[in-house]
Design an enzyme around this catalytic site. Sequence first.
Site, short mmCIF file in Angstrom:
data_model
loop_
_atom_site.label_atom_id
_atom_site.label_comp_id
_atom_site.label_asym_id
_atom_site.label_seq_id
_atom_site.Cartn_x
_atom_site.Cartn_y
_atom_site.Cartn_z
N GLU A 183 0.85 -1.19 0.00
CA GLU A 183 0.00 0.00 0.00
C GLU A 183 0.89 1.24 0.00
O GLU A 183 2.06 1.17 0.38
CB GLU A 183 -0.88 0.01 1.26
CG GLU A 183 -1.95 -1.06 1.28
CD GLU A 183 -3.02 -0.88 0.21
OE1 GLU A 183 -3.43 0.26 -0.05
OE2 GLU A 183 -3.43 -1.89 -0.38
N LYS A 198 -10.05 -7.26 5.28
CA LYS A 198 -10.49 -8.31 4.35
C LYS A 198 -11.27 -9.39 5.10
O LYS A 198 -12.26 -9.93 4.59
CB LYS A 198 -9.27 -8.91 3.64
CG LYS A 198 -8.61 -7.88 2.72
CD LYS A 198 -7.23 -8.30 2.27
CE LYS A 198 -6.62 -7.26 1.35
NZ LYS A 198 -5.22 -7.53 1.03
N GLY A 295 -0.97 -6.45 -7.06
CA GLY A 295 -0.27 -6.14 -8.30
C GLY A 295 -1.24 -5.53 -9.31
O GLY A 295 -2.45 -5.71 -9.22
N1 LIG Z 1 -1.95 -2.11 -5.67
C1 LIG Z 1 -2.50 -3.29 -5.43
O1 LIG Z 1 -1.92 -4.33 -5.71
C2 LIG Z 1 -3.87 -3.36 -4.83
C3 LIG Z 1 -4.44 -4.62 -4.60
C4 LIG Z 1 -5.75 -4.71 -4.09
C5 LIG Z 1 -6.44 -3.55 -3.79
N2 LIG Z 1 -5.84 -2.33 -3.99
C6 LIG Z 1 -6.61 -1.13 -3.65
O2 LIG Z 1 -6.83 -0.38 -4.82
C7 LIG Z 1 -6.86 1.00 -4.51
C8 LIG Z 1 -5.84 1.71 -5.38
O3 LIG Z 1 -4.55 1.20 -5.11
P1 LIG Z 1 -3.31 1.58 -6.03
O4 LIG Z 1 -2.22 0.66 -5.61
O5 LIG Z 1 -3.70 1.64 -7.45
O6 LIG Z 1 -2.97 3.06 -5.49
P2 LIG Z 1 -1.91 4.09 -6.09
O7 LIG Z 1 -1.01 3.43 -7.08
O8 LIG Z 1 -1.31 4.80 -4.93
O9 LIG Z 1 -2.83 5.12 -6.91
C9 LIG Z 1 -3.77 5.90 -6.26
C10 LIG Z 1 -4.48 6.75 -7.30
O10 LIG Z 1 -5.54 7.43 -6.64
C11 LIG Z 1 -5.55 8.77 -7.12
N3 LIG Z 1 -6.20 9.62 -6.12
C12 LIG Z 1 -5.92 9.79 -4.81
N4 LIG Z 1 -6.78 10.66 -4.25
C13 LIG Z 1 -7.61 11.06 -5.24
C14 LIG Z 1 -8.70 11.96 -5.29
N5 LIG Z 1 -9.11 12.63 -4.22
N6 LIG Z 1 -9.33 12.14 -6.49
C15 LIG Z 1 -8.92 11.47 -7.61
N7 LIG Z 1 -7.90 10.59 -7.61
C16 LIG Z 1 -7.25 10.41 -6.44
C17 LIG Z 1 -4.08 9.11 -7.31
O11 LIG Z 1 -4.00 10.24 -8.14
P3 LIG Z 1 -2.59 10.78 -8.67
O12 LIG Z 1 -2.17 9.83 -9.75
O13 LIG Z 1 -2.91 12.12 -9.20
O14 LIG Z 1 -1.66 10.78 -7.49
C18 LIG Z 1 -3.59 7.81 -7.95
O15 LIG Z 1 -3.81 7.84 -9.36
C19 LIG Z 1 -6.58 1.10 -2.99
O16 LIG Z 1 -7.80 1.15 -2.31
C20 LIG Z 1 -5.88 -0.20 -2.69
O17 LIG Z 1 -6.07 -0.62 -1.35
C21 LIG Z 1 -4.58 -2.21 -4.50
#
Ligand SMILES: NC(=O)c1ccc[n+]([C@@H]2O[C@H](COP(=O)([O-])OP(=O)(O)OC[C@H]3O[C@@H](n4cnc5c(N)ncnc54)[C@H](OP(=O)(O)O)[C@@H]3O)[C@@H](O)[C@H]2O)c1
Length: 416
Positions: A183, A198, A295
């Site tokens: 995260e 979860k 991922g």
């Molecule tokens: N990564 C994983 O493997 C994974 C797995 C399962 C679940 N998840 C869940 O999926 C979600 C996203 O994870 P991620 O890993 O993709 O996160 P991330 O790579 O940190 O990306 C977060 C995105 O959210 C955008 N954002 C944040 N605040 C915002 C707002 N107020 N308005 C519009 N956009 C906003 C950010 O914008 P900017 O680009 O402008 O910064 C960025 O594009 C989370 O809830 C996470 O727990 C992730």
Amino acid sequence: MAMTKKKIGLIGFGCVGQGLYQLLKEKQFREAEIVAIAVKSKKKKRNAPKELFCYDAMLLVNDQEVDIIVEVIDDPEYAYEIAKRTLRQGKTLISANKKMIATHLIELQVLQVEFGGVLLYEAAVCGAIPVVKKLDELFRYENIRMIRGIFNGTSNYILTKLNRGSSSYQDALSNAQALGFAETDPTNDISGLDALYKTIILARHSFGITLHPDALLRFGIENIQACDLAYARSNSKRIKLVPHLFSVNAKFGAFVLPQMVDISDKLYHVDDEFNALMVESDFAGEQLYYGRGAGSYPTAFSVFCDIRDAILERRYAAQGVSDISNLLDDENILLDVYIRFHDPEFLHLIDVDFITEGIIDEDFRIVIAQLSISKIKALLPALSERKAFLALLGKISIQGDQELQAVKRSTYEEVF
Ligand SMILES: NC(=O)c1ccc[n+]([C@@H]2O[C@H](COP(=O)([O-])OP(=O)(O)OC[C@H]3O[C@@H](n4cnc5c(N)ncnc54)[C@H](OP(=O)(O)O)[C@@H]3O)[C@@H](O)[C@H]2O)c1
């Protein structure tokens, strides 16, 4: 008759959002398309046409042309605002945010029913493995007895490196971040909080119960040290972070703890960022689900499946289930645990009646004890403060249940 293409408003273009964008492009998916993407920063370079982007997520939520909101941002509070507003408009909301879903599930399910929208969140639990859907289906027809597994890819990745002795804690964490499955703030991954969210979501879909994050026993892997790994290795075990959910005579229990698992345990073989879920139910027996728990593409794939399910008007069954909240008493759930500490004074906090074995080393002490969940909860502040480590050894006994085994009583002198 040609089907109208559904319009997706994608909120968030990080690891998961970009994965979904690419996946839809590569699959040449015809039933839905991303018509706009909301992000936060105006400065970042984006891997998609400029005209798709905006900086106010609510513009997409309020747009009457948008049918499906995919919320994949890293801000659970704002995600909650997006979710409420989307469902109040009777739209489809697909979310990957476990904290937001676990904390507000009942309210969101009520909004879904009241306004006729759809709420799906497969990606919030175990990445690409369709466990929410599977348990939701099992729960319709089966009595589920036990669920346990590995629900957090980051902590499992770190533990895999530590169990193999191939990396330091800090290096393993940095690698998990670089690979995109930790995260943004990894505190929740290693403290067990992510796994707990979860677990709460799965409790709803497997037992129809609503659990509160503060009510459950949770201990993470932050305090793990070389001596804990050496103890596990010398007993042919590996340390994993294992959430448990179980029912006994229509009463339920749950916790998230590190566990020392041996080679006969299927979770022993679940390594790196992989996740697994084991479920035991009356007629289906034991089942194991295994796959990538995090991922970009694996998580995006789960979101994609939710988009397809939403188009097919599929919903979770658990939405109509009454909340029974019939929890086992913490006093009556007894766990065999390993506790390692440095400060000899710590020993006096543990009820000696329940200690079955003790080890003294120059630098640390280990006790093996059988403690109730309420006793372990009472120990948590001292465990954290003194950098002590606790892990489940395997046996869970329910007091009053016939499977309960007699506790071997010892004195301090016998133990040390
Ligand atoms: N990564 C994983 O493997 C994974 C797995 C399962 C679940 N998840 C869940 O999926 C979600 C996203 O994870 P991620 O890993 O993709 O996160 P991330 O790579 O940190 O990306 C977060 C995105 O959210 C955008 N954002 C944040 N605040 C915002 C707002 N107020 N308005 C519009 N956009 C906003 C950010 O914008 P900017 O680009 O402008 O910064 C960025 O594009 C989370 O809830 C996470 O727990 C992730």
